[in-house]
Every structure is written in structure tokens, then in C-alpha cells.
Design a protein around this motif. Structure first.
Motif, PDB file in Angstrom:
ATOM      1  N   THR A   9       0.938  -1.257  -0.007  1.00 31.51           N
ATOM      2  CA  THR A   9       0.158  -0.193   0.025  1.00 31.51           C
ATOM      3  C   THR A   9       0.876   1.143  -0.023  1.00 31.51           C
ATOM      4  N   THR A  31      -1.225  -6.644   4.113  1.00 30.40           N
ATOM      5  CA  THR A  31      -1.162  -5.359   4.835  1.00 30.40           C
ATOM      6  C   THR A  31      -1.576  -5.491   6.172  1.00 30.40           C
ATOM      7  N   ARG A  32      -1.431  -4.372   6.957  1.00 32.63           N
ATOM      8  CA  ARG A  32      -2.023  -4.416   8.366  1.00 32.63           C
ATOM      9  C   ARG A  32      -3.253  -3.999   8.535  1.00 32.63           C
ATOM     10  N   LYS A  36      -7.808   0.084   4.530  1.00 32.15           N
ATOM     11  CA  LYS A  36      -6.900   1.003   3.843  1.00 32.15           C
ATOM     12  C   LYS A  36      -6.488   0.201   2.280  1.00 32.15           C
ATOM     13  N   ARG A  91      10.853  -2.978  10.386  1.00 29.55           N
ATOM     14  CA  ARG A  91      11.609  -3.821   9.181  1.00 29.55           C
ATOM     15  C   ARG A  91      11.760  -5.110   9.676  1.00 29.55           C
TER      16      ARG A  91
HETATM   17  P1  NDP Z   1       6.056   3.686   2.344  1.00 30.63           P
HETATM   18  O1  NDP Z   1       6.099   4.301   3.590  1.00 30.63           O
HETATM   19  O2  NDP Z   1       5.273   4.360   1.333  1.00 30.63           O
HETATM   20  O3  NDP Z   1       4.989   2.408   2.536  1.00 30.63           O
HETATM   21  C1  NDP Z   1       5.673   1.139   3.305  1.00 30.63           C
HETATM   22  C2  NDP Z   1       4.462   0.483   3.688  1.00 30.63           C
HETATM   23  O4  NDP Z   1       4.994  -0.412   4.896  1.00 30.63           O
HETATM   24  C3  NDP Z   1       3.321   1.203   4.313  1.00 30.63           C
HETATM   25  O5  NDP Z   1       2.152   1.081   3.217  1.00 30.63           O
HETATM   26  C4  NDP Z   1       2.594   0.059   5.414  1.00 30.63           C
HETATM   27  O6  NDP Z   1       1.856  -0.848   4.793  1.00 30.63           O
HETATM   28  C5  NDP Z   1       3.822  -0.792   5.680  1.00 30.63           C
HETATM   29  N1  NDP Z   1       4.079  -0.168   7.176  1.00 30.63           N
HETATM   30  C6  NDP Z   1       4.310   1.065   7.452  1.00 30.63           C
HETATM   31  N2  NDP Z   1       4.695   1.265   8.791  1.00 30.63           N
HETATM   32  C7  NDP Z   1       4.524   0.041   9.296  1.00 30.63           C
HETATM   33  C8  NDP Z   1       5.054  -0.660  10.534  1.00 30.63           C
HETATM   34  N3  NDP Z   1       5.132   0.116  11.603  1.00 30.63           N
HETATM   35  N4  NDP Z   1       5.079  -2.102  10.519  1.00 30.63           N
HETATM   36  C9  NDP Z   1       4.688  -2.686   9.579  1.00 30.63           C
HETATM   37  N5  NDP Z   1       4.511  -2.336   8.447  1.00 30.63           N
HETATM   38  C10 NDP Z   1       4.476  -1.055   8.143  1.00 30.63           C
HETATM   39  O7  NDP Z   1       7.183   2.895   1.865  1.00 30.63           O
HETATM   40  P2  NDP Z   1       8.001   3.026   0.254  1.00 30.63           P
HETATM   41  O8  NDP Z   1       7.155   2.535  -0.601  1.00 30.63           O
HETATM   42  O9  NDP Z   1       8.439   4.470   0.055  1.00 30.63           O
HETATM   43  O10 NDP Z   1       9.240   2.262   0.546  1.00 30.63           O
HETATM   44  C11 NDP Z   1       9.124   0.689   0.585  1.00 30.63           C
HETATM   45  C12 NDP Z   1      10.367   0.244   1.633  1.00 30.63           C
HETATM   46  O11 NDP Z   1      11.528   0.627   0.833  1.00 30.63           O
HETATM   47  C13 NDP Z   1      10.539   0.841   2.759  1.00 30.63           C
HETATM   48  O12 NDP Z   1      11.092  -0.328   3.727  1.00 30.63           O
HETATM   49  C14 NDP Z   1      11.727   1.846   2.668  1.00 30.63           C
HETATM   50  O13 NDP Z   1      12.431   1.849   3.782  1.00 30.63           O
HETATM   51  C15 NDP Z   1      12.228   1.144   1.699  1.00 30.63           C
HETATM   52  N6  NDP Z   1      13.080   2.496   0.999  1.00 30.63           N
HETATM   53  C16 NDP Z   1      12.437   3.422   0.229  1.00 30.63           C
HETATM   54  C17 NDP Z   1      12.973   4.508  -0.245  1.00 30.63           C
HETATM   55  C18 NDP Z   1      12.162   5.697  -0.806  1.00 30.63           C
HETATM   56  O14 NDP Z   1      12.667   6.654  -1.176  1.00 30.63           O
HETATM   57  N7  NDP Z   1      10.960   5.537  -1.094  1.00 30.63           N
HETATM   58  C19 NDP Z   1      14.353   4.847  -0.135  1.00 30.63           C
HETATM   59  C20 NDP Z   1      15.063   3.594   0.557  1.00 30.63           C
HETATM   60  C21 NDP Z   1      14.463   2.343   0.918  1.00 30.63           C
HETATM   61  P3  NDP Z   1       0.362  -1.470   5.406  1.00 30.63           P
HETATM   62  O15 NDP Z   1       0.075  -0.227   6.399  1.00 30.63           O
HETATM   63  O16 NDP Z   1      -0.357  -1.804   4.324  1.00 30.63           O
HETATM   64  O17 NDP Z   1       0.791  -2.547   6.250  1.00 30.63           O
END
Ligand code: NDP
Length: 302
Positions: A9, A31-32, A36, A91
Motif C-alpha cells: 500500500t 497489509t496491516r 486501507k 522492518r
Molecule cells: P512507504 O512508507 O510508502 O510504505 C511502506 C509500507 O509499509 C506501508 O504502506 C505500510 O503498509 C507498511 N508499514 C508502515 N509502517 C509499518 C510498521 N510500523 N510496521 C509494519 N509495516 C509498516 O514506503 P516506500 O514505498 O517508500 O518504501 C518501501 C520500502 O523501501 C521501505 O521499507 C523503505 O524503507 C524502503 N526504501 C524506500 C525509499 C524511498 O525513497 N521511498 C528509499 C530507500 C528504501 P500497510 O499499512 O499496508 O501494512
């Protein structure tokens, strides 16, 4: 192919789901929050998509050919001690759960590929060094997070092919770093963040999605792969191009102390950087749609 995706998401995940779905793959959104996910992927636009909340992750993962692991709490917020802890725990815990579920699949079934996100923060920061996949890890907090995150993914059974994508700053519409930077520039208050000398290892959203997509199906994609464009820039250059594309000046540097006041320790994410080159992607013959930042910005913002 049937692909389960954590973090589906999010900014990168949404685009990846769209691509896989458009190409007639079966997608399991892990997803959690089912509500959403249902808003983001309405059944009328995404027929056949499976939305799995946490109790259903097991069935979804074990019924897939491949897993993409993108979950994690955002890092570009103010780092309180709780947020800092959550950056790592979110993570590592999700990755650990995914790995356990893959490892517990019945013999001869379950996923054979795991594509797991990590970040260029693995290398630490430097204004002078160039990092490729062979470079050592850094010694700051994000480097520690990335090491633990990667080590957890590598606990997966040996017969599962693992690609660890060390992602750079992803540039795309409606999210990521640009969603924070563009409004500042549009108010004529844009400029390099901090000294401007820090490296900015970026990648266009389309290219990171293509790289992940390729890693799912191409057996040569294994081990660590830097998910960055071949031409990283310094922050001052990035901001100059951003100002140009937006038709706004890039003259007012945002001082370190202002960023530290807003982001606390998390300001290090934008004030310090690293020059990361995608040696492995080049060796694999990966073709970038957007190798240069100016064209990448034009495609996103024009
Ligand atoms: P986002 O922040 O947009 O989305 C990450 C997803 O992780 C959310 O949609 C949510 O899914 C889930 N999430 C959020 N918080 C938590 C939590 N506390 N515990 C478990 N799940 C959680 O991330 P991006 O799409 O931007 O990035 C994806 C991955 O790539 C991430 O791990 C990020 O660290 C890594 N990354 C991204 C970069 C960037 O520039 N975007 C750069 C470097 C690395 P839901 O609510 O559906 O469970």
C-alpha cells in the motif's frame, strides 16, 4: 506468477501492484489494514487481487511463487526514541515473519524467490567515497538497521533465491522525497538542504519498480543489488534541476539547524548522503528509463 507483497500500500508498492496486475500476475497484498488496502485497490479496478490482513499472511505467502518485502515505518519524520526504535523493529519484525512463513511452507511448495528491500543507508555517509555492492557497511544507526534487515532476510531457506535491493531516494509523483521538496520550491523558498555538497543517490519510481519486477523473474538477480540510478548527484545539483523544472529559484539554502529543529536526529537522512553506484544492475544489463536526474524530474513534474 503469484506474488505476495508486504508494504504493497506504500509509495513503491502501489506502483508495483499496478504493474504486476496489468501484466495478469496474481497479486496478494499483505497489509496491516484491510480497509486501507481496499480503498487503494478497489475490487472494480483490481479484479482478482487478494487482500490479506495479518492472520491471512500465512496462507497468502505459502500459496505464492514469490514474495516482495517492502514494509517499514517512514524514516523522514522526527526521530523520537520510539520512532527510532520503530524504524528498525518494523522492518526486522515484518521480514522475520515473512521469512518464517516461507521457511515453514510444505516441502515442494511455497515461494522460491524473495525480493527484499533495504536501503543505501547500509553504506553510512560520505562526501568523498563511492560505494558499490562490495563496499563495507557504515557505522551509523541507519547502517545498523539495514544490516539487521538484510541479515533477517538472509535467514530464508537456502533453496529460495534472495535479491536484496539497496534502494536510493525514490523520485515519483505523489509520494517519497519529492512530495516533501516540491511544495517548498513552489513557495519560492527552495534551495539546497544543508551544505548542498552531500550526495543524493536517487532512482525514478518506474526504474525501481522495473528492477524489482525483473528480480522476480530473472534468476541472475540474486544477492545485493543497488537500486539507484547510474548518475547520482550532489544535493545542490538536484535542487538546481528541481528549481529549473519547476520554474522556481533554488537559491535559499535550508540551514542544518532548521532541519535538525524539525527532524531531530532524523535530519541526518537529508543532511548527509552517499554516492552509490549500481555496479550489479549494470553487470546484469538492466536498462534504465531515467539515467539522468533532470529527465527524471521532467517526466514526473512537467
Ligand atoms: P512507504 O512508507 O510508502 O510504505 C511502506 C509500507 O509499509 C506501508 O504502506 C505500510 O503498509 C507498511 N508499514 C508502515 N509502517 C509499518 C510498521 N510500523 N510496521 C509494519 N509495516 C509498516 O514506503 P516506500 O514505498 O517508500 O518504501 C518501501 C520500502 O523501501 C521501505 O521499507 C523503505 O524503507 C524502503 N526504501 C524506500 C525509499 C524511498 O525513497 N521511498 C528509499 C530507500 C528504501 P500497510 O499499512 O499496508 O501494512
Amino acid at each position: 506468477m503469484t506474488v505476495s507483497i508486504t508494504g504493497a500500500t506504500g509509495f513503491i508498492g502501489k506502483r508495483l501492484v499496478q504493474r504486476l496486475h496489468a501484466d495478469n500476475h496474481t497479486v496478494h497484498v499483505l497489509t496491516r489494514s484491510r480497509s486501507k488496502a481496499e480503498l487503494i485497490f478497489p475490487a472494480k479496478d483490481f479484479p482478482g487481487i487478494v487482500i490479506a490482513d495479518v492472520p491471512n499472511w500465512k496462507e497468502s505467502i505459502q500459496g505464492s511463487n514469490a514474495v516482495v518485502n517492502l514494509a517499514g515505518t517512514p524514516i523522514s519524520t522526527r526521530w523520537s526514541p520510539e520512532v527510532k526504535n520503530d524504524i528498525k523493529v518494523s522492518r526486522v519484525n515484518v521480514t522475520s515473519k515473512v521469512v518464517d512463513l516461507i521457511n515453514n511452507s510444505a516441502e515442494g511448495s511455497g515461494p522460491t524467490v524473495l525480493v527484499s528491500a533495504t536501503a543505501v543507508g547500509y553504506y553510512g555517509t560520505s562526501e568523498t567515497k563511492v560505494f558499490d555492492e562490495q563496499s563495507a557497511s557504515g557505522n551509523d544507526y541507519l547502517a545498523e538497521v539495514c544490516r539487521d534487515w538484510e541479515a533477517t532476510a538472509l535467514r530464508v531457506n537456502k533453496d529460495v533465491r534472495v535479491a536484496l535491493i539497496r534502494i536510493g531516494v525514490v523520485l515519483g509523483k505523489d509520494g517519497g522525497a519529492l512530495a516533501k521538496m516540491v511544495p517548498i520550491f513552489m513557495m519560492f523558498a527552495g534551495g539546497p538542504l544543508g551544505s548542498g555538497k552531500q550526495w543524493f543517490s536517487w532512482i525514478h519510481l518506474e526504474d525501481i519498480v522495473n528492477l524489482i519486477y525483473e528480480a522476480l523473474s530473472n534468476p541472475s538477480y540474486k544477492g545485493v543489488i543497488n537500486g539507484t540510478a547510474p548518475n547520482p548527484v550532489r544535493m545542490s545539483e538536484m535542487c538546481m534541476h528541481l528549481g529549473d523544472v519547476l520554474g522556481r529559484p533554488s537559491w535559499l539554502p535550508v540551514p542544518d539547524f532548521a532541519l535538525k529543529a524539525v527532524l531531530g536526529e532524523g535530519a541526518s537522512v537529508v543532511l548527509e548522503g552517499q554516492k552509490v553506484v549500481p555496479a550489479k544492475a549494470k553487470e546484469l544489463g538492466f536498462s534504465y528509463k531515467y539515467p539522468y536526474v533532470k529527465e527524471a524530474l521532467r517526466s514526473i513534474l512537467s
